[in-house]
Design an enzyme around this catalytic site. Structure first.
Site, short mmCIF file in Angstrom:
data_model
loop_
_atom_site.label_atom_id
_atom_site.label_comp_id
_atom_site.label_asym_id
_atom_site.label_seq_id
_atom_site.Cartn_x
_atom_site.Cartn_y
_atom_site.Cartn_z
N HIS A 1 2.38 -7.19 -5.66
CA HIS A 1 3.05 -5.99 -5.04
C HIS A 1 4.60 -6.16 -5.96
O HIS A 1 5.10 -6.92 -5.72
CB HIS A 1 3.45 -6.27 -3.69
CG HIS A 1 1.85 -6.41 -2.87
ND1 HIS A 1 1.40 -7.77 -2.87
CD2 HIS A 1 1.12 -5.40 -2.23
CE1 HIS A 1 0.32 -7.66 -2.06
NE2 HIS A 1 0.05 -6.40 -1.81
N HIS B 1 6.68 -8.28 5.43
CA HIS B 1 7.63 -7.30 5.55
C HIS B 1 9.05 -7.59 5.72
O HIS B 1 9.88 -6.72 6.13
CB HIS B 1 7.08 -6.12 6.60
CG HIS B 1 5.70 -5.54 6.24
ND1 HIS B 1 5.75 -3.97 6.44
CD2 HIS B 1 4.68 -5.62 5.54
CE1 HIS B 1 4.83 -3.50 5.94
NE2 HIS B 1 3.93 -4.69 5.48
N ASP C 1 2.17 1.21 -2.26
CA ASP C 1 1.16 0.57 -1.11
C ASP C 1 0.92 1.46 -0.12
O ASP C 1 1.87 2.37 0.36
CB ASP C 1 2.03 -0.73 -0.58
CG ASP C 1 1.02 -2.10 -0.52
OD1 ASP C 1 -0.26 -1.71 -0.07
OD2 ASP C 1 1.40 -3.04 -0.34
#
Length: 766
Positions: A201, A214, A280
């Site tokens: 990512h 997160h 994403d």
């Protein structure tokens, strides 16, 4: 507004683009999740579920179809017939006739019912075998292409920074070079089969605060440049990857999804990436709902588009009506939309979608062929790490041996699979549906491997919870046996439905539940005991490596996939020799995190702190059933800061069995203009030798392998001494040499090599 630079495209794409209305353009920049329901297969999927009807969403065409095979257990052939018909409908019933890109998850194999499931990426790292990972990627890609899939959401190139993070099992290693070389190999394999790989990512996701999903990231520019970005650069420059996905992270207050510096300046400007950036899932909307840098979805869409995101996945929350209104009101330059649309159309042309007729869907397909299973078994076997062994392994069992196979993961097929396997990702929501593939547990595999043995299976306890009612029976089974094999570890899942996986972050690194107690009570019987750890993260198991409660041997396996049980049983009996190495340090404790072997002097143990971060076992550790000696390391006395240099080392199998050594070349820059790691992996090679054989391994090393970001943020190679060594881990200096870089400071450019080439001489008897 400054003028938007549009990408070069073919005349066909240009002509198609010139005919498009704004609504048709925006339709190409979003996905639609046909099967989306309330199952938790993506973060906040239920809250973000679109209410737009499929017919309305595709009236102007559609960019992507989201997880057609991977959201529910659907028969592949039946679903393919639906997909082919739907692509024909898009061709025939929309004004421009543009088919959709179909994307799926493929981290441990195609995430679809009945498809082969390979070891999790952390196991790829433990194998140190890019060639085998490339072979696996090609098989995965062939299955995807046969089903009309075009893009795979893998590999994950996040460098492990904290094992408390739930998504560690999706990552390859804590070393950026291992991540880069193995991740790039996967990209090559997948793309050789005609599937566009997607790097995840980008960037910094794994460096989250406290190992929480997160959470904010506080990485400095140098950590980004020297640790987090290099694997992505390798996959772009060396692997030619065609797609990149942004990270959910915010770095120093700037969400990656809104970072022009990352998604445009570095990715495209510095590295020359000319593919498509996809968001994403829901991350464009998160700019409004979670990061709060956009007041509404229209502004969120504008920020993402300006930063460089081309496609909003999995659905169109921001890039549809909210962004359309912003463009029509003059708040967003339509040139930004044009830039993204041209990139998407170019990708569809590359994939052959603009020429597909979709008239012959497959009528039969095998997604788990003998070839899939053979590669799955090889990779599983190569990834198993022998952490400790007092001589019990390989087991020397006669025909009538009694074996107790104990533990919550002993007879649990799903314990072999990672979070993004279809079994744990989707079938967990459908317990009434069969697995759809052969998935023998460890106990099943031991029965098959040792058909003449008497085998008793006892769970003892669950993976989690405090129910100890089964422990006495398990201990009794061990006491009656010749050997006990205790299989413990994780159960992968999503968002609280497991002990590891996306959203399953932890505050400590003890084995979950009562598993440590179970192992220790079995060991206390005095019966020879092997502990097998099936996990998605390294645990703090120092008590199992040394001391009075330590089993005779410990095997670490990182979710080894559908053939993992067979691979483990063959290692136990010695039919296969262990060759895996730790791709991540075995942690001392949760309180010692975050930890990386790439730490500077101040990041290690010292006399000025009572806290010790030294891991139980270091990066690169792994035992075999033989022994290897490394001698006569050679390197040039001097070399230019801008040149390649050669390092050679002799490797001897000094034991009495054949085996595979993972030769690890490390370096240290003892004095530099900024602090440097006390050890850095430079290159590695898997070397197979028969007993008594010797060979020479030659590493051709680009100087840029030892580059770092200076105080300006420019990656350089400085003149000065460099220490080099080879050993059994990052901490083992078995043979060493010193070399000196001479000449001016060299600023690294795109022309500099990033990969070490390795040559292994033909073995000879010593």
């Amino acid at each position: 507004m400054s003028e938007v630079r549009l990408p070069p495209v073919s005349g066909r794409v240009q002509s198609l683009h010139e005919r498009m209305t704004l609504d048709e353009k925006l339709a190409q920049l979003v996905g639609y999740w046909v099967d989306q329901g309330d199952e938790l297969v993506a973060p906040m999927a239920g809250e973000m579920a679109t209410s737009t009807r499929y017919e309305d969403a595709t009236a102007h065409g559609i960019g992507h179809l989201t997880r057609v095979y991977g959201t529910r257990p659907v028969d592949p052939v039946e679903r393919a017939a639906w997909l082919w018909a739907e692509q024909r409908r898009l061709r025939q019933e929309t004004r421009l006739g543009i088919p959709a890109i179909v994307h799926e998850e493929c981290l441990t194999g195609l995430a679809a019912w009945k498809a082969a499931t390979f070891p999790t990426p952390l196991a790829w790292g433990a194998s140190f075998d890019p060639a085998l990972v490339e072979e696996m990627g090609r098989l995965i890609g062939e299955s995807m292409r046969a089903l009309g899939i075009h893009q795979g959401l893998a590999p994950v190139l996040d460098v492990i920074r904290d094992p408390r993070w739930g998504r560690v099992d999706e990552c390859i290693a804590e070393d950026p070079y291992v991540v880069g070389t193995i991740g790039t190999a996967y990209v090559r394999g997948l793309q050789d089969a005609g599937i566009h790989a997607t790097l995840k990512h980008f960037v910094g996701y794994s460096a989250s605060q406290g190992g929480r999903n997160h959470a904010p990231v506080h990485a400095g520019a140098r950590e980004l440049a020297d640790v987090l970005l290099p694997p992505f650069e390798m996959a772009v420059r060396d692997g030619g990857v065609r797609s990149v996905m942004n990270s959910y992270a915010e770095i120093d207050g700037v969400p990656a999804a809104a970072s022009q510096e990352l998604l445009t300046d570095i990715l495209r400007g510095q590295w020359g990436f000319d593919g498509v950036v996809v968001s994403d899932y829901f991350s464009v909307a998160f700019l409004h709902t979670m990061h709060a840098v956009a007041e509404d979805l229209g502004e969120a869409g504008a920020l993402a588009l300006m930063a460089g995101i081309d496609v909003e996945l999995p659905t169109g929350d921001a890039f549809t009506a909210p962004l359309a209104a912003a463009v029509r009101e003059g708040r967003v330059d339509e040139g930004l939309v044009d830039r993204a649309v041209l990139r998407v159309l170019n990708e569809k042309e590359e994939l052959g979608l603009l020429d597909e007729s979709f008239d012959q869907p497959p009528t039969e397909i095998d997604l788990d062929t003998p070839a899939h299973r053979e590669v799955a078994r090889r990779l599983a076997a190569e990834s198993i790490v022998l952490l400790s062994n007092d001589g019990l392994l390989p087991l020397d069992l006669r025909g009538g041996a009694r074996i107790a196979v104990i533990g919550p993961n002993a007879d649990a097929p799903e314990a072999l699979m990672g979070c993004y396997s279809f079994v744990n990702h989707v079938l967990a929501h459908h317990p009434e549906v069969p697995l759809g593939l052969e998935l023998p547990s460890v106990a099943d595999a031991i029965r098959a491997e040792l058909p003449d043995a008497t085998i008793e299976v006892a769970a003892g306890c669950q993976v989690t919870g405090d129910d100890d009612s089964g422990i006495p029976a398990a201990v009794a089974a061990a006491r009656a046996a010749d050997v006990a094999i205790v299989v413990v570890g994780d159960r992968a899942g999503l968002f609280g439905r497991g002990t590891v996986g996306e959203g399953n972050d932890v505050e400590d690194l003890e084995l979950p539940g009562l598993q440590r107690r179970l192992v220790q009570e079995v060991v206390e019987t005095g019966v020879p005991t092997v502990m097998v750890v099936l996990s998605g993260r390294p645990y703090s198991i120092g008590w199992a490596i040394a001391g009075p409660t330590a089993p005779a041997a410990v095997l670490q396996t990182f979710f080894p996939g559908e053939e993992g049980g067979a691979a483990i049983s063959e290692i136990l009996t010695g039919r296969t020799a262990p060759s895996g190495r730790l791709p991540v340090s075995l942690p001392r404790s949760a309180g010692a995190q975050p930890y990386t072997y790439l730490h500077p002097i101040l990041g290690g143990a010292s006399e000025i702190t009572s806290a010790d971060s030294t891991p139980v076992l270091p990066f690169g550790h792994g035992l075999t059933y033989t022994s290897f000696e490394h001698t006569r390391l050679t390197a040039p006395a001097e070399t230019s800061t801008a040149a390649d240099f050669a390092v050679t080392v002799e490797v001897l199998n000094s034991g009495d069995r054949a085996g595979v050594d993972v030769v690890q070349l490390y370096a240290r820059d003892p004095y530099a203009s900024v602090t440097r790691p006390v050890a850095q992996l430079v290159g590695y090679a898997r070397v197979a030798l028969e007993a008594g054989e010797r060979t020479v391994v030659r590493f051709q090393v680009p100087s840029a392998r030892l580059a770092f970001a200076d105080r300006r943020g420019v990656r350089i190679v400085e003149p000065g001494d460099v220490e080099l060594w080879v050993g059994a881990s990052c901490e083992d200096r078995e043979t060493s040499a010193t070399m000196r870089f001479i000449g001016p400071v060299h600023e690294v450019t795109a022309a500099d090599g990033r990969t070490v080439s390795v040559a292994v001489a033909a073995p000879i008897q010593a």
